[in-house]
Design an enzyme around this catalytic site. Structure first.
Site, PDB file in Angstrom:
ATOM      1  N   THR A  25       0.841  -1.198   0.000  1.00 20.26           N
ATOM      2  CA  THR A  25       0.000   0.000   0.000  1.00 20.26           C
ATOM      3  C   THR A  25       0.878   1.251   0.000  1.00 20.26           C
ATOM      4  OG1 THR A  25      -1.666  -1.222   1.221  1.00 20.26           O
ATOM      5  CG2 THR A  25      -1.910   1.141   1.207  1.00 20.26           C
ATOM      6  N   THR A  30      -3.843   0.988  -2.783  1.00 23.26           N
ATOM      7  CA  THR A  30      -3.233  -0.306  -2.502  1.00 23.26           C
ATOM      8  C   THR A  30      -3.549  -1.329  -3.580  1.00 23.26           C
ATOM      9  OG1 THR A  30      -3.107  -2.042  -0.804  1.00 23.26           O
ATOM     10  CG2 THR A  30      -5.275  -1.105  -1.206  1.00 23.26           C
ATOM     11  N   GLU A  53      -3.176  -4.393  -2.034  1.00 19.71           N
ATOM     12  CA  GLU A  53      -3.167  -5.296  -0.873  1.00 19.71           C
ATOM     13  C   GLU A  53      -1.751  -5.775  -0.558  1.00 19.71           C
ATOM     14  OE1 GLU A  53      -3.752  -6.456   2.324  1.00 19.71           O
ATOM     15  OE2 GLU A  53      -3.226  -8.391   1.459  1.00 19.71           O
ATOM     16  N   GLU A 105      -7.053  -7.922  -3.011  1.00 22.99           N
ATOM     17  CA  GLU A 105      -7.752  -7.256  -1.904  1.00 22.99           C
ATOM     18  C   GLU A 105      -8.797  -8.138  -1.230  1.00 22.99           C
ATOM     19  OE1 GLU A 105      -6.652  -4.154  -0.067  1.00 22.99           O
ATOM     20  OE2 GLU A 105      -6.386  -3.937  -2.209  1.00 22.99           O
ATOM     21  N   SER A 130     -11.231  -2.642   5.344  1.00 23.71           N
ATOM     22  CA  SER A 130      -9.876  -2.114   5.220  1.00 23.71           C
ATOM     23  C   SER A 130      -9.438  -1.491   6.532  1.00 23.71           C
ATOM     24  CB  SER A 130      -9.850  -1.054   4.122  1.00 23.71           C
ATOM     25  OG  SER A 130      -8.619  -0.380   4.106  1.00 23.71           O
ATOM     26  N   SER A 131      -8.129  -1.268   6.612  1.00 21.35           N
ATOM     27  CA  SER A 131      -7.576  -0.495   7.735  1.00 21.35           C
ATOM     28  C   SER A 131      -7.025   0.838   7.264  1.00 21.35           C
ATOM     29  CB  SER A 131      -6.441  -1.288   8.393  1.00 21.35           C
ATOM     30  OG  SER A 131      -6.930  -2.484   8.912  1.00 21.35           O
TER      31      SER A 131
HETATM   32  N1  GLU Z   1      -5.395  -4.282   2.226  1.00 24.30           N
HETATM   33  C1  GLU Z   1      -5.052  -3.537   3.379  1.00 24.30           C
HETATM   34  C2  GLU Z   1      -6.187  -2.702   3.874  1.00 24.30           C
HETATM   35  O1  GLU Z   1      -6.957  -2.252   3.106  1.00 24.30           O
HETATM   36  C3  GLU Z   1      -3.888  -2.663   3.157  1.00 24.30           C
HETATM   37  C4  GLU Z   1      -2.678  -3.468   2.880  1.00 24.30           C
HETATM   38  C5  GLU Z   1      -1.429  -2.894   3.387  1.00 24.30           C
HETATM   39  O2  GLU Z   1      -1.360  -1.751   3.780  1.00 24.30           O
HETATM   40  O3  GLU Z   1      -0.468  -3.629   3.389  1.00 24.30           O
HETATM   41  O4  GLU Z   1      -6.309  -2.501   5.017  1.00 24.30           O
END
Ligand code: GLU
Length: 630
Positions: free
Chosen positions: A440, A458, A460, A479, A506-507
């Protein structure tokens, strides 16, 4: 850093070269390279045998902190940051610069972001103060159900490793639709214009740095499953050497396609056809099979980047804005800040005054608690109790069990955000843990009119699904592995199971902090679920610990996500702070680095400090302003 006068002088040459070593590359290279290629740099190398145009570089220096005026851009990469600065300098606004920078990152950070991925775009209008967001998260195909990741033969979830490099993990890309929507809503230059710099970088190439080399090498075994990915990203069968020039003419073609035919080429044209064909039947190396995906042209046609109101919370009387569901970022960052305030209130000892150990201890407890709630309540489902999760009364109830002398046992139970809060209430035990990755990318932009963008995007995992769309040079996301493959508990509902058209939780936490109508801070980071703790720690570092934005980004990181252990960077884990945290009951897992953040602090009218990582994380990021201070 040079003076603005020096910078102007450099720019008048308009040669757009990378500093230092790239000059040698330019001397050694001639005509256009026909295919993806990594040409060794330097007059002495065999570069002359691999002719190509001069690579695209950057005029401003690559530094972690830069202060000045007329607009600011912070990203992980100097070539991409320079693109944004050039757009601002030419009169573009923050949205224009953000789109152009993001597209450039798709070229120079192709394992983290790009056409094949998704993301979240937070915008603040400098004139009205209105904060809005675009949800560009990938969607699951219409055929997905809550058991798509369960093996029918065994009734158990597929191993993560099986799904990750497969068509099944690929969601409908949201990034081109996000760019188009942002350009329509706030941009001034049109998407076609904004994609030109990325196309140029892909065609002419950029100078390979250690991070690009290392990420390619780390993915080599995964990429080996997909011959097209090897052809594009391991030309000659090896990761491109540091200092060589990496070109991706196929990706230049994809940008040209989007630029000239519009994003409809993806959502209803030949780019989309290529994506669907590859997802449904990935081209693999002899003897390799991977699960097929289910994406259809109808899934692509149905995709929309969605306008959404931001998540809003208050912290120290300031307004904090972040991404709503399906990201858990805005909610979790806001809850962490509220929990810190609640504990300050209860103990009468402000976090700004406690020592470093107590500060990190409080931060860890707040993070674990917010993750317990996030895991239980947040997903792309109706009825997520966002308002309650972000109410101070809820935080007051949740923080009541924190103690200065001992860490709460993990997992911390989730709470009941039901509007009925007691002085102190026990929660309910559960435990779900997301996998974490360090892919990301996040970019932060502010323009001279006070418009701001925090944009995290991102594919992912680092290297996404590992699948490159044949002939188009970009990697597809994985993702959909952000969904829970199965509920963590038979008795506790999981809001993050897959479903038709659903967006995985997501984070990502693109965040803005506004004080009494004045924008103060723009921030965000990659890092999977650690994104939440990284962004919260930057905000707390700045406002509680009195760190400058550059120091708040650089500060050693801790990440408790309600697991049995919590990650701690060496500067914490190896020293007396780590020992003291361990004595309080924290089980630290030493982690070389967490996150790769960028941020901008608005210092006053048309004055900014842009900040990125020091070289100790991912080789360092790139903070730039249009007119640097002398
Ligand atoms: N897929 C993750 C998310 O949306 C982010 C991946 C990453 O930051 O490595 O939270």
């Amino acid at each position: 850093m040079g003076t603005s006068r020096t910078v102007r002088t450099i720019r008048t040459s308009r040669t757009r070269l990378a500093a230092g070593v790239a000059l040698g590359v330019v001397a050694a290279l001639g005509a256009t390279a026909p295919t993806s290629t990594a040409a060794p740099a330097g007059p002495a190398g065999p570069a002359a045998a691999r002719p190509g145009p001069p690579p695209v570089g950057h005029e401003l220096p690559k530094v972690a902190v830069m202060t000045g005026s007329d607009g600011a851009v912070a990203s992980v990469d100097p070539v991409a940051s320079q693109v944004g600065i050039d757009v601002l300098e030419a009169g573009g606004n923050a949205t224009d610069a953000a789109i152009a920078t993001a597209a450039a990152l798709g070229v120079t950070e192709p394992y983290s972001t790009g056409i094949g991925g998704g993301g979240f775009f937070v915008h603040r209008d400098g004139a009205t103060g209105e904060v809005s967001t675009i949800d560009g998260r990938e969607t699951a195909p219409a055929t997905y159900t809550s058991t798509t990741f369960v093996d029918p033969a065994t009734g158990t979830p597929y191993p993560f490793a099986t799904v990750v490099d497969s068509g099944l993990s690929v969601g409908v890309p949201g990034t081109p639709a996000t760019w188009e929507r942002a350009a329509q809503r706030w941009g001034t230059q049109g998407l076609g214009e904004l994609l030109k710099p990325a196309e140029r970088i892909a065609l002419r190439g950029f100078v390979v740095d250690q991070t690009f080399h290392d990420q390619t090498a780390a993915n080599a075994a995964r990429f080996a499953k997909f011959p097209e990915t090897v052809r594009v990203f391991l030309p000659g069968g090896a990761p491109p050497a540091v200092g060589s020039v990496f070109r991706n003419p196929d990706m230049a073609g994809a940008y040209r396609e989007l630029r000239t035919r519009g994003v409809d080429s993806l959502y209803g044209g030949r780019l989309g056809e290529a994506v669907v064909a590859e997802v449904r039947d990935p081209s693999t190396a002899p003897g390799v099979t991977v699960p097929r995906g289910q994406m259809t042209a109808e899934d692509l046609a149905a995709y929309r980047a969605l306008d959404k109101d931001p998540v809003h919370s208050q912290y120290r009387g300031k307004d904090v804005y972040g991404m709503p569901v399906p990201s858990s970022g805005g909610i979790a960052v806001g809850e962490i800040l509220n929990l810190i305030e609640a504990y300050d209130e209860r103990t009468g000892t402000p976090t700004s005054e406690v020592d470093e150990v107590q500060y990190l201890h409080r931060f860890s407890e707040a993070s674990a608690t917010a993750f317990a709630d996030r895991n239980r309540y947040v997903g792309d489902v109706p009825g997520v109790p966002t308002g309650e999760l972000l109410s101070q009364a809820y935080a007051d109830e949740r923080a009541c069990l924190f103690s200065a002398t001992a860490a709460l046992p993990r997992p911390v139970p989730f709470g009941s955000p039901d509007g009925d809060y007691a002085e102190c209430a026990e929660g309910t035990a559960s435990g779900t843990l997301a996998h974490d990755d360090v892919s990301t990318t996040h970019l932060s932009v502010v323009d001279r009119w006070g418009n701001a963008v925090a944009y995290t995007s991102t594919i992912e995992a680092t290297g996404g699904s590992g699948i490159t769309v044949p002939g188009w040079g970009f990697i597809l996301n994985n993702e959909l592995t952000d969904f829970s493959f199965a509920p963590a508990s038979a008795t506790v509902p999981d809001p993050n199971l897959p479903g038709p058209g659903k967006r995985p939780r997501s984070s990502m936490s693109p965040t803005l902090v506004v004080d009494d109508g004045t924008l103060e801070l723009v921030a965000g980071s990659p890092g999977g679920a650690t994104i939440i703790t990284t962004v919260a720690q930057i905000v707390l570092g700045h406002y509680e610990r009195g760190l400058s934005v550059g120091d708040a980004v650089a500060a050693p990181r801790l990440s408790s996500r309600n697991g049995a252990t919590e990650q701690a960077e060496p500067a914490i884990a190896d020293g007396p702070t780590g020992a003291a945290l361990t004595a309080l009951g924290h089980r630290l897992a030493r982690t070389a680095e967490i996150g790769a953040a960028t941020a901008i602090r608005v210092l006053g009218p048309n004055r900014y400090t842009a900040a990125a990582e020091p070289t100790t994380r991912r080789g360092g990021g790139s903070a730039m302003v249009v007119t640097p201070d002398p």
